[in-house]
Design a protein around this motif. Structure first.
Motif, PDB file in Angstrom:
ATOM      1  N   ILE A  25      50.722 -29.259 -33.814  1.00  0.00           N
ATOM      2  CA  ILE A  25      49.686 -29.599 -32.837  1.00  0.00           C
ATOM      3  C   ILE A  25      49.274 -28.357 -32.056  1.00  0.00           C
ATOM      4  N   ASP A  26      50.269 -27.576 -31.596  1.00  0.00           N
ATOM      5  CA  ASP A  26      49.976 -26.391 -30.789  1.00  0.00           C
ATOM      6  C   ASP A  26      49.235 -25.321 -31.587  1.00  0.00           C
ATOM      7  N   SER A  27      49.433 -25.294 -32.904  1.00  0.00           N
ATOM      8  CA  SER A  27      48.790 -24.267 -33.721  1.00  0.00           C
ATOM      9  C   SER A  27      47.358 -24.632 -34.102  1.00  0.00           C
ATOM     10  N   SER A  28      46.927 -25.824 -33.745  1.00  0.00           N
ATOM     11  CA  SER A  28      45.550 -26.230 -34.039  1.00  0.00           C
ATOM     12  C   SER A  28      44.576 -25.421 -33.201  1.00  0.00           C
ATOM     13  N   PRO A  29      43.416 -25.023 -33.766  1.00  0.00           N
ATOM     14  CA  PRO A  29      42.417 -24.291 -32.988  1.00  0.00           C
ATOM     15  C   PRO A  29      41.617 -25.190 -32.054  1.00  0.00           C
ATOM     16  N   TYR A  30      41.870 -26.500 -32.094  1.00  0.00           N
ATOM     17  CA  TYR A  30      41.093 -27.447 -31.300  1.00  0.00           C
ATOM     18  C   TYR A  30      41.856 -27.869 -30.048  1.00  0.00           C
ATOM     19  N   GLU A  31      41.101 -28.422 -29.098  1.00  0.00           N
ATOM     20  CA  GLU A  31      41.741 -29.015 -27.932  1.00  0.00           C
ATOM     21  C   GLU A  31      42.713 -30.101 -28.397  1.00  0.00           C
ATOM     22  N   HIS A  32      43.802 -30.276 -27.651  1.00  0.00           N
ATOM     23  CA  HIS A  32      44.857 -31.182 -28.101  1.00  0.00           C
ATOM     24  C   HIS A  32      44.338 -32.597 -28.336  1.00  0.00           C
TER      25      HIS A  32
ATOM     26  N   ARG B  45      27.948 -21.704 -29.481  1.00  0.00           N
ATOM     27  CA  ARG B  45      28.329 -20.697 -28.491  1.00  0.00           C
ATOM     28  C   ARG B  45      27.755 -21.054 -27.113  1.00  0.00           C
ATOM     29  N   ALA B  46      26.512 -21.509 -27.088  1.00  0.00           N
ATOM     30  CA  ALA B  46      25.886 -21.891 -25.820  1.00  0.00           C
ATOM     31  C   ALA B  46      26.609 -23.073 -25.182  1.00  0.00           C
ATOM     32  N   VAL B  47      27.041 -24.034 -25.993  1.00  0.00           N
ATOM     33  CA  VAL B  47      27.786 -25.193 -25.470  1.00  0.00           C
ATOM     34  C   VAL B  47      29.096 -24.746 -24.842  1.00  0.00           C
ATOM     35  N   PHE B  48      29.852 -23.890 -25.540  1.00  0.00           N
ATOM     36  CA  PHE B  48      31.139 -23.437 -25.010  1.00  0.00           C
ATOM     37  C   PHE B  48      30.960 -22.581 -23.752  1.00  0.00           C
ATOM     38  N   LEU B  49      29.959 -21.710 -23.748  1.00  0.00           N
ATOM     39  CA  LEU B  49      29.731 -20.853 -22.590  1.00  0.00           C
ATOM     40  C   LEU B  49      29.357 -21.672 -21.354  1.00  0.00           C
ATOM     41  N   ALA B  50      28.565 -22.713 -21.560  1.00  0.00           N
ATOM     42  CA  ALA B  50      28.150 -23.547 -20.435  1.00  0.00           C
ATOM     43  C   ALA B  50      29.308 -24.395 -19.912  1.00  0.00           C
ATOM     44  N   GLY B  51      30.102 -24.931 -20.826  1.00  0.00           N
ATOM     45  CA  GLY B  51      31.175 -25.840 -20.424  1.00  0.00           C
ATOM     46  C   GLY B  51      32.439 -25.150 -19.969  1.00  0.00           C
ATOM     47  N   GLN B  52      32.698 -23.922 -20.477  1.00  0.00           N
ATOM     48  CA  GLN B  52      33.928 -23.201 -20.136  1.00  0.00           C
ATOM     49  C   GLN B  52      33.610 -21.724 -19.882  1.00  0.00           C
ATOM     50  N   PRO B  53      32.832 -21.436 -18.845  1.00  0.00           N
ATOM     51  CA  PRO B  53      32.380 -20.063 -18.593  1.00  0.00           C
ATOM     52  C   PRO B  53      33.502 -19.095 -18.241  1.00  0.00           C
ATOM     53  N   HIS B  54      34.692 -19.617 -17.913  1.00  0.00           N
ATOM     54  CA  HIS B  54      35.817 -18.768 -17.555  1.00  0.00           C
ATOM     55  C   HIS B  54      36.523 -18.174 -18.760  1.00  0.00           C
ATOM     56  N   LEU B  55      36.226 -18.670 -19.965  1.00  0.00           N
ATOM     57  CA  LEU B  55      36.902 -18.183 -21.163  1.00  0.00           C
ATOM     58  C   LEU B  55      36.472 -16.748 -21.486  1.00  0.00           C
ATOM     59  N   THR B  56      37.382 -15.996 -22.085  1.00  0.00           N
ATOM     60  CA  THR B  56      37.040 -14.643 -22.517  1.00  0.00           C
ATOM     61  C   THR B  56      36.152 -14.704 -23.749  1.00  0.00           C
ATOM     62  N   ASP B  57      35.540 -13.579 -24.087  1.00  0.00           N
ATOM     63  CA  ASP B  57      34.696 -13.524 -25.285  1.00  0.00           C
ATOM     64  C   ASP B  57      35.505 -13.859 -26.534  1.00  0.00           C
ATOM     65  N   ASP B  58      36.748 -13.365 -26.590  1.00  0.00           N
ATOM     66  CA  ASP B  58      37.589 -13.651 -27.757  1.00  0.00           C
ATOM     67  C   ASP B  58      37.896 -15.144 -27.858  1.00  0.00           C
ATOM     68  N   GLU B  59      38.134 -15.797 -26.738  1.00  0.00           N
ATOM     69  CA  GLU B  59      38.410 -17.230 -26.751  1.00  0.00           C
ATOM     70  C   GLU B  59      37.177 -18.031 -27.178  1.00  0.00           C
ATOM     71  N   ILE B  60      36.011 -17.613 -26.710  1.00  0.00           N
ATOM     72  CA  ILE B  60      34.772 -18.256 -27.151  1.00  0.00           C
ATOM     73  C   ILE B  60      34.594 -18.075 -28.644  1.00  0.00           C
ATOM     74  N   ASP B  61      34.828 -16.848 -29.121  1.00  0.00           N
ATOM     75  CA  ASP B  61      34.688 -16.565 -30.563  1.00  0.00           C
ATOM     76  C   ASP B  61      35.616 -17.453 -31.385  1.00  0.00           C
ATOM     77  N   THR B  62      36.844 -17.652 -30.896  1.00  0.00           N
ATOM     78  CA  THR B  62      37.812 -18.480 -31.613  1.00  0.00           C
ATOM     79  C   THR B  62      37.340 -19.926 -31.700  1.00  0.00           C
ATOM     80  N   ARG B  63      36.810 -20.450 -30.619  1.00  0.00           N
ATOM     81  CA  ARG B  63      36.326 -21.829 -30.605  1.00  0.00           C
ATOM     82  C   ARG B  63      35.094 -22.001 -31.489  1.00  0.00           C
ATOM     83  N   VAL B  64      34.211 -21.038 -31.446  1.00  0.00           N
ATOM     84  CA  VAL B  64      33.021 -21.115 -32.302  1.00  0.00           C
ATOM     85  C   VAL B  64      33.430 -21.062 -33.773  1.00  0.00           C
ATOM     86  N   ALA B  65      34.344 -20.168 -34.108  1.00  0.00           N
ATOM     87  CA  ALA B  65      34.797 -20.048 -35.500  1.00  0.00           C
ATOM     88  C   ALA B  65      35.446 -21.345 -35.982  1.00  0.00           C
TER      89      ALA B  65
END
Length: 275
Positions: free
Chosen positions: A80-87, A121-141
């Motif tokens: 579960i922890d190794s999943s790239p998605y929210e729990h 990318r726009a959805v993640f940036l709007a909803g979680q603007p505190h994330l780093t660029d690398d974290e955004i990239d990981t979620r988009v990927a």
């Protein structure tokens, strides 16, 4: 059954194989074990074949009954922890890759399975603007990786109902929206997806939140509903049936597929003409 994308598929297969070995060594049938961990014997069978994966509390009860000293709970937690998605979405993402059909109602955003990279990318940036660029990239990927299941030309059957607000909301700006709606239209014209738009003139829709309904060849249907930073995977037959009926009402009140496609392409062109 083919395995899903974006998960540690071999890991869950290993979990199931070990569960079967240790259950049989303990002298339990699937029904015996299911009764002791408060689920059905058929669910134990689905865990063992990798069709479904257990929640952590079920894995903990399995350890207690089989006296496996936390083995299954540790494995479950690691996967579960190794999943790239929210729990709260990890299991739903896994199940998408196993589904024969997916029917989704989207009240706020274009569904992740058909999002463009720029829109995601726009959805993640709007909803979680505190994330780093690398974290955004990981979620988009991870979101784009989910879409690999559409590489199969016929499975899963994907039926989307988009609230008209989805195509009017300017996520990322006009250029991003034009590209996004053009992608939805292209998938529709290729007959890879079926898409309808629920007009803003309909009034109150029968479904009040994001809803995904999944059916499987050799397992019961499931429903997944999501709100802000939370999600619920539902497998109670009565609740799933009720949500299926609500979805059918939404679909019945939506524009027909041809009219929906015309609207999507018209709005995409409006956005394109702005830049």
């Amino acid at each position: 059954m083919a395995k899903g994308h974006g998960q540690h598929k071999v890991g869950w297969d290993f979990f199931g194989a070990e569960l079967k070995i240790r259950r049989e060594a303990a002298g339990f049938t699937q029904q015996d074990l299911g009764t002791r961990v408060f689920c059905s014997g058929s669910y134990i069978g689905q865990f063992e074949t990798g069709i479904r994966k257990p929640q952590l509390d079920v894995a903990e009860r399995i350890d207690a009954v089989l006296k496996t000293d936390g083995f299954f709970a540790r494995m479950c937690r690691e996967l579960i922890d190794s999943s790239p998605y929210e729990h709260y979405f990890a299991e739903a993402a896994y199940l998408e890759g196993l589904a024969d059909t997916i029917r989704e109602y989207a009240p706020l955003f274009v569904p992740g399975l058909v999002q463009t990279e720029a829109y995601a990318r726009a959805v993640f940036l709007a909803g979680q603007p505190h994330l780093t660029d690398d974290e955004i990239d990981t979620r988009v990927a991870a979101r784009l990786e989910r879409q690999r299941l559409l590489d199969d030309p016929t499975k899963p059957l994907l039926w989307l109902v988009l609230d008209e607000n989805v195509i009017r909301r300017r996520v990322g700006g006009a250029a991003v929206m034009s590209e996004q709606l053009t992608r939805v239209a292209a998938l529709t014209r290729k007959r890879r997806i079926t898409m309808q738009v629920l007009s803003i003139h309909v009034g109150v829709p029968a479904v009040g939140a994001m809803l995904s309904l999944m059916t499987f060849k050799d397992a019961p249907p499931l429903a997944y509903s999501e709100a802000a930073h939370s999600g619920n995977l539902l497998d109670d037959p009565a609740r799933v049936t009720g949500l299926e009926r609500a979805y059918d009402l939404v679909r019945a009140h939506a524009l027909p597929p041809d009219a929906s496609l015309t609207l999507i392409e018209s709005v995409a062109e409006e956005y394109a003409n702005e830049h």
